[in-house]
Design a protein around this motif. Structure first.
Motif, mmCIF file in Angstrom:
data_model
loop_
_atom_site.group_PDB
_atom_site.id
_atom_site.type_symbol
_atom_site.label_atom_id
_atom_site.label_comp_id
_atom_site.label_asym_id
_atom_site.label_seq_id
_atom_site.Cartn_x
_atom_site.Cartn_y
_atom_site.Cartn_z
ATOM 1 N N LEU A 105 27.851 -36.152 45.320
ATOM 2 C CA LEU A 105 28.648 -37.291 45.003
ATOM 3 C C LEU A 105 30.099 -37.084 45.826
ATOM 4 C CD1 LEU A 105 27.205 -36.118 42.127
ATOM 5 C CD2 LEU A 105 28.472 -37.895 40.995
ATOM 6 N N THR A 106 30.676 -37.916 46.567
ATOM 7 C CA THR A 106 31.633 -38.029 47.369
ATOM 8 C C THR A 106 32.649 -38.755 46.785
ATOM 9 O OG1 THR A 106 30.315 -37.755 49.262
ATOM 10 C CG2 THR A 106 32.685 -38.031 49.837
ATOM 11 N N GLY A 107 34.091 -38.100 46.875
ATOM 12 C CA GLY A 107 35.115 -38.701 46.216
ATOM 13 C C GLY A 107 36.446 -38.074 46.452
ATOM 14 N N ARG A 108 37.472 -38.460 45.674
ATOM 15 C CA ARG A 108 38.756 -37.561 45.838
ATOM 16 C C ARG A 108 39.045 -37.032 44.443
ATOM 17 N NH1 ARG A 108 41.327 -39.237 50.389
ATOM 18 N NH2 ARG A 108 43.168 -38.253 50.002
ATOM 19 N N LEU A 109 39.446 -35.693 44.588
ATOM 20 C CA LEU A 109 40.128 -35.150 43.233
ATOM 21 C C LEU A 109 41.506 -35.466 43.074
ATOM 22 C CD1 LEU A 109 38.607 -31.414 44.639
ATOM 23 C CD2 LEU A 109 37.953 -32.821 42.392
ATOM 24 N N GLU A 110 41.681 -35.296 41.624
ATOM 25 C CA GLU A 110 43.125 -35.658 41.098
ATOM 26 C C GLU A 110 43.275 -34.321 40.379
ATOM 27 O OE1 GLU A 110 45.341 -38.356 37.806
ATOM 28 O OE2 GLU A 110 43.603 -38.964 38.672
ATOM 29 N N ALA A 111 44.067 -33.552 40.866
ATOM 30 C CA ALA A 111 44.484 -32.352 40.005
ATOM 31 C C ALA A 111 45.841 -32.534 38.829
ATOM 32 C CB ALA A 111 45.143 -31.387 40.917
ATOM 33 N N SER A 112 45.561 -31.963 37.786
ATOM 34 C CA SER A 112 46.448 -31.886 36.557
ATOM 35 C C SER A 112 46.910 -30.709 36.022
ATOM 36 C CB SER A 112 46.017 -33.132 35.650
ATOM 37 O OG SER A 112 46.870 -33.152 34.546
ATOM 38 N N THR A 113 48.108 -30.601 35.662
ATOM 39 C CA THR A 113 48.640 -29.253 34.818
ATOM 40 C C THR A 113 48.986 -29.761 33.493
ATOM 41 O OG1 THR A 113 50.784 -29.401 35.811
ATOM 42 C CG2 THR A 113 49.011 -27.911 36.748
ATOM 43 N N GLU A 114 48.712 -31.218 33.246
ATOM 44 C CA GLU A 114 49.305 -31.694 31.860
ATOM 45 C C GLU A 114 48.606 -31.020 30.840
ATOM 46 O OE1 GLU A 114 49.311 -36.092 29.413
ATOM 47 O OE2 GLU A 114 48.020 -35.628 31.289
ATOM 48 N N GLU A 115 49.361 -30.640 29.757
ATOM 49 C CA GLU A 115 48.858 -29.751 28.807
ATOM 50 C C GLU A 115 47.769 -30.270 27.876
ATOM 51 O OE1 GLU A 115 50.975 -28.387 25.144
ATOM 52 O OE2 GLU A 115 51.263 -26.501 26.434
ATOM 53 N N ALA A 116 48.094 -31.510 27.621
ATOM 54 C CA ALA A 116 47.051 -32.286 26.848
ATOM 55 C C ALA A 116 45.827 -32.366 27.463
ATOM 56 C CB ALA A 116 47.700 -33.641 26.302
ATOM 57 N N PHE A 117 45.781 -32.795 28.727
ATOM 58 C CA PHE A 117 44.595 -32.913 29.508
ATOM 59 C C PHE A 117 43.941 -31.594 29.365
ATOM 60 C CE2 PHE A 117 42.608 -32.932 33.693
ATOM 61 C CZ PHE A 117 41.432 -33.641 33.413
ATOM 62 N N LEU A 118 44.766 -30.457 29.742
ATOM 63 C CA LEU A 118 44.095 -29.001 29.959
ATOM 64 C C LEU A 118 43.326 -28.744 28.765
ATOM 65 C CD1 LEU A 118 46.608 -27.215 32.114
ATOM 66 C CD2 LEU A 118 44.443 -28.072 32.720
ATOM 67 N N ALA A 119 44.011 -29.056 27.470
ATOM 68 C CA ALA A 119 43.515 -28.634 26.244
ATOM 69 C C ALA A 119 42.203 -29.459 25.722
ATOM 70 C CB ALA A 119 44.451 -28.920 25.044
ATOM 71 N N ARG A 147 46.722 -21.626 23.215
ATOM 72 C CA ARG A 147 47.481 -22.373 24.043
ATOM 73 C C ARG A 147 47.924 -21.771 25.378
ATOM 74 N NH1 ARG A 147 50.295 -24.439 20.206
ATOM 75 N NH2 ARG A 147 52.210 -23.489 20.538
ATOM 76 N N SER A 148 48.442 -20.603 25.142
ATOM 77 C CA SER A 148 49.176 -19.946 26.283
ATOM 78 C C SER A 148 48.195 -19.905 27.463
ATOM 79 C CB SER A 148 49.766 -18.811 26.004
ATOM 80 O OG SER A 148 48.702 -17.785 25.698
ATOM 81 N N GLN A 149 47.006 -19.822 27.251
ATOM 82 C CA GLN A 149 45.939 -19.516 28.340
ATOM 83 C C GLN A 149 45.700 -20.649 29.136
ATOM 84 O OE1 GLN A 149 44.419 -16.665 28.672
ATOM 85 N NE2 GLN A 149 45.281 -15.685 26.866
ATOM 86 N N LEU A 150 46.092 -21.949 28.605
ATOM 87 C CA LEU A 150 46.168 -23.099 29.549
ATOM 88 C C LEU A 150 47.267 -22.888 30.802
ATOM 89 C CD1 LEU A 150 46.434 -25.664 26.783
ATOM 90 C CD2 LEU A 150 44.493 -25.023 27.984
ATOM 91 N N ARG A 151 47.942 -22.027 30.667
ATOM 92 C CA ARG A 151 48.662 -21.798 31.810
ATOM 93 C C ARG A 151 47.882 -21.113 33.164
ATOM 94 N NH1 ARG A 151 52.754 -20.110 27.983
ATOM 95 N NH2 ARG A 151 52.192 -17.791 28.380
ATOM 96 N N GLY A 152 46.786 -20.586 32.745
ATOM 97 C CA GLY A 152 45.806 -19.826 33.779
ATOM 98 C C GLY A 152 44.989 -20.881 34.434
#
Length: 210
Positions: A105-119, A147-152
């Motif tokens: 699968l070829t495409g583009r990555l969209e990175a996110s650090t939004e807390e709700a998304f990570l959770a 929740r603090s682990q999401l920072r990693g």
């Protein structure tokens, strides 16, 4: 990916099956001309022709900062095929090969650090895999220590622009060879050999008689 026409698969139900079977992918990106690979569990969904794959990296992973296109490889079962299983092994001078199912699968990555998304990523991954192993650990967003682990971590969304499915299952062989190889695989103890045998029989059942 080199894919002879006999091995091309176009039905996205087969992609569903691959990633339902093993939602652990190889993600390849390039930075300054040098390939970089990560091996990651992912969440897969599909709505018609639109595929969405989500997951996360450890924050220190250099791939977090890679831009541009990326290649994701979904691995299916694979198995060695002995020429001794073919009915025409002598007259056709058959040689060993390897049968397998894989998706690129070829495409583009969209990175996110939004807390709700990570959770959401961590929660859905835990539900998917904890259930599979018969355990009951769950991500609890109200727990500040969890929740603090999401920072990693850093999350990503990946929408493929191109999907290639290759199912190499002896489709270029006479039916008798396919049956012989599938029977040979079925006698082995390796579960992947049994999976390949079943896929071979499925393809054989759907093709016109020789």
């Amino acid at each position: 990916m080199y894919t002879p026409s006999a091995f091309v698969e176009t039905d996205l139900l087969e992609l569903d099956r691959l990633l339902g079977r093993d939602p652990f992918v190889t993600l390849i990106s390039c930075e300054e001309g040098i390939p970089f690979a990560s091996h990651l569990p992912v969440l897969y969904s599909r709505n018609g022709e639109r595929v969405l794959i989500e997951g996360h990296w450890a924050r220190p992973n250099p791939q977090v900062a890679h831009g541009g296109s990326a290649l994701m490889i979904a691995h299916g079962p694979h198995a060695y095929i002995s020429p001794g299983w073919y009915t025409d092994k002598e007259e056709a001078a058959r040689v060993p090969t390897w049968n397998y199912a894989v998706a690129h699968l070829t495409g583009r990555l969209e990175a996110s650090t939004e807390e709700a998304f990570l959770a959401s990523i961590v929660d859905r991954l835990s539900v998917r895999h904890e259930t599979a192993v018969g355990s009951d650990w769950r991500y609890e967003h109200e727990n500040p220590r969890l929740r603090s682990q999401l920072r990693g971590i850093v999350g990503f969304r990946f929408v493929p622009e191109r999907i290639e499915l290759k199912f190499k299952l002896s489709q270029n062989h006479p039916a008798a060879n396919v049956r012989g190889a599938a029977d040979g695989l079925s006698k082995l103890e390796d579960p992947q050999s049994h999976e390949i045998a079943e896929l071979m029989r499925e393809r054989l059942a759907s093709r016109a008689p020789d």
